[in-house]
Motif scaffolding. Structure first.
Motif, PDB file in Angstrom:
ATOM      1  N   SER A  55       0.835  -1.197   0.000  1.00  0.00           N
ATOM      2  CA  SER A  55       0.000   0.000   0.000  1.00  0.00           C
ATOM      3  C   SER A  55       0.870   1.248   0.000  1.00  0.00           C
ATOM      4  CB  SER A  55      -0.902   0.026   1.238  1.00  0.00           C
ATOM      5  OG  SER A  55      -1.479   1.310   1.414  1.00  0.00           O
ATOM      6  N   PHE A  56       0.473   2.252  -0.773  1.00  0.00           N
ATOM      7  CA  PHE A  56       1.236   3.500  -0.808  1.00  0.00           C
ATOM      8  C   PHE A  56       1.113   4.284   0.501  1.00  0.00           C
ATOM      9  CE2 PHE A  56      -2.949   4.663  -2.409  1.00  0.00           C
ATOM     10  CZ  PHE A  56      -3.200   5.902  -1.838  1.00  0.00           C
ATOM     11  N   LEU A  57       0.209   3.851   1.390  1.00  0.00           N
ATOM     12  CA  LEU A  57       0.072   4.502   2.697  1.00  0.00           C
ATOM     13  C   LEU A  57       0.631   3.646   3.833  1.00  0.00           C
ATOM     14  CD1 LEU A  57      -3.541   6.016   2.447  1.00  0.00           C
ATOM     15  CD2 LEU A  57      -1.357   7.189   2.121  1.00  0.00           C
ATOM     16  N   LYS A  58       1.393   2.623   3.527  1.00  0.00           N
ATOM     17  CA  LYS A  58       1.810   1.645   4.535  1.00  0.00           C
ATOM     18  C   LYS A  58       2.602   2.242   5.691  1.00  0.00           C
ATOM     19  CE  LYS A  58       6.027   0.104   2.096  1.00  0.00           C
ATOM     20  NZ  LYS A  58       5.970   1.085   0.990  1.00  0.00           N
ATOM     21  N   ASP A  59       3.245   3.396   5.481  1.00  0.00           N
ATOM     22  CA  ASP A  59       4.052   4.022   6.541  1.00  0.00           C
ATOM     23  C   ASP A  59       3.405   5.289   7.092  1.00  0.00           C
ATOM     24  OD1 ASP A  59       6.125   2.107   6.160  1.00  0.00           O
ATOM     25  OD2 ASP A  59       6.847   3.251   4.437  1.00  0.00           O
ATOM     26  N   LYS A  60       2.112   5.500   6.821  1.00  0.00           N
ATOM     27  CA  LYS A  60       1.497   6.790   7.123  1.00  0.00           C
ATOM     28  C   LYS A  60       0.577   6.790   8.339  1.00  0.00           C
ATOM     29  CE  LYS A  60       3.326   8.951   3.617  1.00  0.00           C
ATOM     30  NZ  LYS A  60       4.308  10.047   3.831  1.00  0.00           N
ATOM     31  N   LEU A  61       0.459   5.684   9.066  1.00  0.00           N
ATOM     32  CA  LEU A  61      -0.415   5.673  10.236  1.00  0.00           C
ATOM     33  C   LEU A  61       0.068   6.705  11.255  1.00  0.00           C
ATOM     34  CD1 LEU A  61      -2.878   4.211  11.454  1.00  0.00           C
ATOM     35  CD2 LEU A  61      -1.275   2.714  12.658  1.00  0.00           C
ATOM     36  N   GLY A  62      -0.863   7.545  11.717  1.00  0.00           N
ATOM     37  CA  GLY A  62      -0.524   8.591  12.669  1.00  0.00           C
ATOM     38  C   GLY A  62       0.001   9.860  12.028  1.00  0.00           C
ATOM     39  N   GLU A  63       0.041   9.896  10.695  1.00  0.00           N
ATOM     40  CA  GLU A  63       0.537  11.075   9.988  1.00  0.00           C
ATOM     41  C   GLU A  63      -0.594  11.746   9.207  1.00  0.00           C
ATOM     42  OE1 GLU A  63       3.960  10.349   7.604  1.00  0.00           O
ATOM     43  OE2 GLU A  63       4.943   9.082   9.105  1.00  0.00           O
ATOM     44  N   ALA A  64      -0.376  13.001   8.851  1.00  0.00           N
ATOM     45  CA  ALA A  64      -1.359  13.746   8.066  1.00  0.00           C
ATOM     46  C   ALA A  64      -1.312  13.283   6.618  1.00  0.00           C
ATOM     47  CB  ALA A  64      -1.081  15.239   8.153  1.00  0.00           C
ATOM     48  N   ILE A  65      -2.437  12.775   6.120  1.00  0.00           N
ATOM     49  CA  ILE A  65      -2.525  12.395   4.708  1.00  0.00           C
ATOM     50  C   ILE A  65      -3.530  13.272   3.965  1.00  0.00           C
ATOM     51  CG2 ILE A  65      -1.812  10.016   5.151  1.00  0.00           C
ATOM     52  CD1 ILE A  65      -4.787   9.217   4.784  1.00  0.00           C
ATOM     53  N   PHE A  66      -4.312  14.063   4.708  1.00  0.00           N
ATOM     54  CA  PHE A  66      -5.212  15.065   4.145  1.00  0.00           C
ATOM     55  C   PHE A  66      -4.904  16.402   4.802  1.00  0.00           C
ATOM     56  CE2 PHE A  66      -7.598  11.167   3.414  1.00  0.00           C
ATOM     57  CZ  PHE A  66      -8.191  11.373   2.179  1.00  0.00           C
ATOM     58  N   ALA A  67      -5.522  17.449   4.289  1.00  0.00           N
ATOM     59  CA  ALA A  67      -5.389  18.765   4.903  1.00  0.00           C
ATOM     60  C   ALA A  67      -6.089  18.786   6.259  1.00  0.00           C
ATOM     61  CB  ALA A  67      -5.984  19.828   3.988  1.00  0.00           C
ATOM     62  N   ARG A  68      -5.724  19.719   7.096  1.00  0.00           N
ATOM     63  CA  ARG A  68      -6.377  19.862   8.399  1.00  0.00           C
ATOM     64  C   ARG A  68      -7.868  20.112   8.205  1.00  0.00           C
ATOM     65  NH1 ARG A  68      -3.504  23.287  12.985  1.00  0.00           N
ATOM     66  NH2 ARG A  68      -5.194  22.194  14.040  1.00  0.00           N
ATOM     67  N   GLY A  69      -8.661  19.536   9.089  1.00  0.00           N
ATOM     68  CA  GLY A  69     -10.106  19.690   9.023  1.00  0.00           C
ATOM     69  C   GLY A  69     -10.817  18.571   8.294  1.00  0.00           C
ATOM     70  N   VAL A  70     -10.083  17.781   7.512  1.00  0.00           N
ATOM     71  CA  VAL A  70     -10.715  16.689   6.764  1.00  0.00           C
ATOM     72  C   VAL A  70     -10.942  15.501   7.695  1.00  0.00           C
ATOM     73  CG1 VAL A  70     -10.428  15.024   4.893  1.00  0.00           C
ATOM     74  CG2 VAL A  70      -9.771  17.416   4.553  1.00  0.00           C
ATOM     75  N   ARG A  71     -12.136  14.925   7.607  1.00  0.00           N
ATOM     76  CA  ARG A  71     -12.502  13.795   8.470  1.00  0.00           C
ATOM     77  C   ARG A  71     -13.155  12.707   7.625  1.00  0.00           C
ATOM     78  NH1 ARG A  71     -16.654  12.444  12.699  1.00  0.00           N
ATOM     79  NH2 ARG A  71     -15.500  11.683  14.526  1.00  0.00           N
ATOM     80  N   VAL A  72     -12.690  11.478   7.782  1.00  0.00           N
ATOM     81  CA  VAL A  72     -13.252  10.322   7.083  1.00  0.00           C
ATOM     82  C   VAL A  72     -13.763   9.345   8.129  1.00  0.00           C
ATOM     83  CG1 VAL A  72     -12.806   8.402   5.512  1.00  0.00           C
ATOM     84  CG2 VAL A  72     -11.687  10.616   5.128  1.00  0.00           C
ATOM     85  N   VAL A  73     -15.002   8.892   7.955  1.00  0.00           N
ATOM     86  CA  VAL A  73     -15.677   8.073   8.965  1.00  0.00           C
ATOM     87  C   VAL A  73     -16.052   6.719   8.381  1.00  0.00           C
ATOM     88  CG1 VAL A  73     -17.728   7.907  10.449  1.00  0.00           C
ATOM     89  CG2 VAL A  73     -16.575  10.116  10.134  1.00  0.00           C
ATOM     90  N   ASP A  74     -15.922   5.684   9.198  1.00  0.00           N
ATOM     91  CA  ASP A  74     -16.445   4.357   8.878  1.00  0.00           C
ATOM     92  C   ASP A  74     -17.521   4.037   9.904  1.00  0.00           C
ATOM     93  OD1 ASP A  74     -15.839   1.649   7.324  1.00  0.00           O
ATOM     94  OD2 ASP A  74     -16.185   1.148   9.431  1.00  0.00           O
ATOM     95  N   ASP A  75     -18.764   3.885   9.441  1.00  0.00           N
ATOM     96  CA  ASP A  75     -19.902   3.752  10.357  1.00  0.00           C
ATOM     97  C   ASP A  75     -20.694   2.487  10.052  1.00  0.00           C
ATOM     98  OD1 ASP A  75     -22.023   4.003  12.059  1.00  0.00           O
ATOM     99  OD2 ASP A  75     -22.882   5.783  11.112  1.00  0.00           O
ATOM    100  N   PRO A  76     -20.406   1.384  10.732  1.00  0.00           N
ATOM    101  CA  PRO A  76     -21.140   0.141  10.476  1.00  0.00           C
ATOM    102  C   PRO A  76     -22.541   0.127  11.066  1.00  0.00           C
ATOM    103  CG  PRO A  76     -19.594  -0.176  12.270  1.00  0.00           C
ATOM    104  CD  PRO A  76     -19.354   1.211  11.750  1.00  0.00           C
ATOM    105  N   HIS A  77     -22.888   1.139  11.867  1.00  0.00           N
ATOM    106  CA  HIS A  77     -24.164   1.123  12.580  1.00  0.00           C
ATOM    107  C   HIS A  77     -25.170   2.134  12.034  1.00  0.00           C
ATOM    108  CE1 HIS A  77     -22.093  -0.750  16.365  1.00  0.00           C
ATOM    109  NE2 HIS A  77     -22.187  -1.581  15.351  1.00  0.00           N
ATOM    110  N   ARG A  78     -24.943   2.650  10.838  1.00  0.00           N
ATOM    111  CA  ARG A  78     -25.910   3.596  10.277  1.00  0.00           C
ATOM    112  C   ARG A  78     -27.197   2.861   9.917  1.00  0.00           C
ATOM    113  NH1 ARG A  78     -27.278   6.266   5.423  1.00  0.00           N
ATOM    114  NH2 ARG A  78     -25.776   5.154   4.136  1.00  0.00           N
ATOM    115  N   ARG A  79     -28.320   3.352  10.423  1.00  0.00           N
ATOM    116  CA  ARG A  79     -29.603   2.711  10.143  1.00  0.00           C
ATOM    117  C   ARG A  79     -29.904   2.765   8.649  1.00  0.00           C
ATOM    118  NH1 ARG A  79     -32.887   1.212  14.074  1.00  0.00           N
ATOM    119  NH2 ARG A  79     -34.777   1.513  12.829  1.00  0.00           N
ATOM    120  N   ARG A  80     -30.316   1.629   8.124  1.00  0.00           N
ATOM    121  CA  ARG A  80     -30.608   1.455   6.707  1.00  0.00           C
ATOM    122  C   ARG A  80     -29.397   1.770   5.824  1.00  0.00           C
ATOM    123  NH1 ARG A  80     -36.996   2.768   5.354  1.00  0.00           N
ATOM    124  NH2 ARG A  80     -37.839   1.786   7.236  1.00  0.00           N
TER     125      ARG A  80
END
Length: 447
Positions: free
Chosen positions: A263-288
C-alpha cells in the motif's frame, strides 16, 4: 436437514468438526434470493428470480486451517464436509496468523440497524419502475435512444457460529434502479449518460421519473463535447465520481495490503494524509445503511470510527489475521463468504462535508475541469499513481462553459489527498460516499 434453523445447523456442524479432530472451528451459512428486471425501448428484455444457499466450514488444527463449502445440506453431505475439512487442515502448511477471536472480543449486543426490508416486491412493481424511468428519460428533448433500464431486489440471510462461543444470524436487503440513454445523432455526435439509485428499502429509492429525467438531462448536456489542450488546472470531482477516491483510500488502508507492504500509505499511520479539518468516517451502525452490519465476519464487535481525524490517518481496516501480522488488534472489519478466509473491508465509509458549497468552490477558478465521469482502472495501489480517462465540463470564469471528453486526469493519490477540499453537499446514498471535491494542480492531458 429441512426444518432445522440455520444457527442450529451450524452449531451441529461445528460440534461435529470438533469431534472429528478440529481444535477450533467456525461455520457460515448464507441464503440469498434476488429478483431483477430489464427493459429497453419499452420492451421487457429480462425477468429473473434466483435463490441460492451455501454452507462454509473452517476448521483449525494447531496453526493450520482449511475451508470447505457446500450447497448440499443433507446429513451425509455435511458429514463429508467435516471429513474433508479436517483432512485438509492436517495436510496444509501452517499459518502463524490464523485463529478465531478471543471470546472477550466477541460482540454481545447487536444493534437494530433496520437493514432488512420485510417485503419482497412483485415483479410487476419493478417492471412499472423501469418503464417509468425509461419513459421519463426518453421524454427529455435531445434523447434519441436508450440502453435500457434495470431494477433489482435482493435479500441475504447470514448466520455465523464458532467454537469460541459466538452465534448470531441476521438478514440484509438491497434494491436498485438505473437507466442509461443516448443523446444526439450519428451526424452530430452521440453521448451516453445514466443515473441510478440504491437503498436497503425499496421505498427509499429515488422516484423513477426523477432518475429517468436526470439520466436524460445528463446525456443531452454532454452533446458537443471536445478535447482541451493539455495543462495543469484545478479539478472538481462530482460526487458521483468523488466516491471513487474514497474507494482508493479504503483499499490503501486495508490491513491485508498494509501487512504485505503493498500500500502506498503503509508508513502513514498517525501522519497527516489530508489537509487539516478533513474527516473520514467508517460507520457500520448507520440505520438502513447499505454496508451496515451488527458485527464483523469473525464475530468481533463493530463501532463507528474516525479513520481520518483532522487530516491524520488514525486506523487501518483490520481483520484478525492482518491485525496479528501488524501486532495490533482487529478493528472489526472482517468480511467473508463461505469458501475463503475472512478479509478486511470498509462498512459505510464517507468523507465528511466541508463548509463551502460547490458553486463557491468553482467560483474562483479561471480555468479548470469539472469531472462527471471516469473510465479505466489506472490506479496503482502500491505507488499511488493515478491516471484515468475523464469527461465532464470545462470551467471558465467560475462557471461550467462547455462539455469535455477524451481527456486523461493524472496525479498521485498522496498529493491528491493532501490537496483535497470537500464541499458541503455530502449525501449518504451508496455505502461509500463523498461530497463534491476540489483538487488543485492536477494534470489534464488532452490534445
Amino acid at each position: 436437514m429441512s426444518g432445522i434453523s440455520p444457527l442450529d445447523l451450524l452449531s451441529d456442524l461445528v460440534a461435529d468438526a470438533r469431534k472429528a479432530g478440529a481444535e477450533a472451528a467456525d461455520a457460515v451459512l448464507i441464503d440469498s434470493a434476488s429478483l431483477s428486471v430489464g427493459l429497453r425501448l419499452g420492451a421487457l428484455e429480462r425477468l429473473e428470480r434466483a435463490e441460492s444457499g451455501d454452507v462454509g466450514l473452517r476448521v483449525l488444527i494447531g496453526r493450520r486451517q482449511a475451508f470447505v463449502s457446500s450447497s448440499d445440506r443433507s446429513k451425509a453431505a455435511l458429514a463429508e464436509l467435516v471429513e474433508r475439512a479436517v483432512a485438509m487442515a492436517r495436510a496444509i502448511p501452517e499459518d502463524p496468523y490464523c485463529g478465531l477471536a478471543d471470546p472477550a472480543d466477541l460482540a454481545r449486543d447487536f444493534p437494530d440497524l433496520d437493514v432488512c426490508d420485510p417485503d419482497e416486491p412483485a415483479a410487476e412493481t419493478l417492471i412499472d419502475m423501469v418503464r417509468a424511468a425509461e419513459d421519463a428519460a426518453r421524454a427529455v428533448s435531445g434523447v434519441t435512444n436508450s440502453e435500457g433500464a434495470e431494477a433489482g431486489w435482493g435479500r441475504s440471510g447470514v448466520a455465523i457460529v464458532a467454537s469460541n462461543g459466538f452465534s448470531h444470524a441476521y438478514a440484509v436487503t438491497s434494491s436498485s434502479l438505473s437507466v442509461s440513454v443516448l443523446a444526439g445523432t450519428s451526424a452530430q455526435g452521440m453521448e451516453r449518460d445514466y443515473d441510478y439509485s440504491s437503498a436497503v428499502f425499496l421505498a427509499d429509492l429515488r422516484e423513477a421519473e426523477e432518475i429517468g429525467h436526470e439520466a436524460g438531462r445528463r446525456a443531452v448536456r454532454r452533446l458537443g463535447a471536445r478535447k482541451v489542450a493539455t495543462r495543469q488546472v484545478p479539478v472538481i470531482f462530482d460526487p458521483r465520481v468523488a466516491r471513487g477516491l474514497l474507494s482508493s483510500l479504503a483499499g490503501a488502508i486495508n490491513g491485508a495490503g498494509v501487512a504485505r507492504g503493498t500500500s502506498f500509505l503503509k508508513d502513514k499511520l498517525g501522519e497527516a494524509i489530508f489537509a487539516r479539518g478533513v474527516r473520514v468516517v467508517d460507520d457500520p451502525h448507520r440505520r438502513r445503511g447499505l454496508r451496515s452490519r451488527p458485527c464483523d465476519g469473525e464475530g468481533i464487535a463493530t463501532r463507528t470510527r474516525a479513520i481520518v481525524e483532522d487530516g491524520v490517518l488514525t486506523s487501518w481496516l483490520l481483520d484478525l489475521r492482518s491485525a496479528r501480522q501488524l501486532g495490533m488488534r482487529s478493528t472489526g472489519h472482517a468480511s467473508r463468504g463461505t469458501s475463503s478466509p475472512p478479509s478486511p473491508s470498509a462498512s459505510n465509509f464517507y468523507l465528511e462535508a466541508g463548509p463551502v458549497t460547490p458553486a463557491e468552490m468553482i467560483h474562483d477558478i479561471s480555468e479548470g475541469f469539472y469531472i462527471t465521469d471516469l473510465s479505466g482502472q489506472g490506479v496503482n495501489g502500491v505507488t499511488g499513481d493515478y491516471s484515468r480517462g475523464a469527461s465532464g465540463f470545462w470551467i471558465k470564469g467560475g462557471e461550467l462553459a462547455f462539455p469535455v471528453n477524451e481527456v486523461t486526469v493524472a496525479g498521485n493519490l498522496k498529493d491528491m489527498f493532501l490537496n483535497l477540499t470537500p464541499a458541503s453537499d455530502l449525501v449518504l446514498r451508496h455505502g461509500i460516499d463523498a461530497p463534491t471535491l476540489r483538487i488543485d494542480g492536477l494534470m489534464v492531458a488532452g490534445r
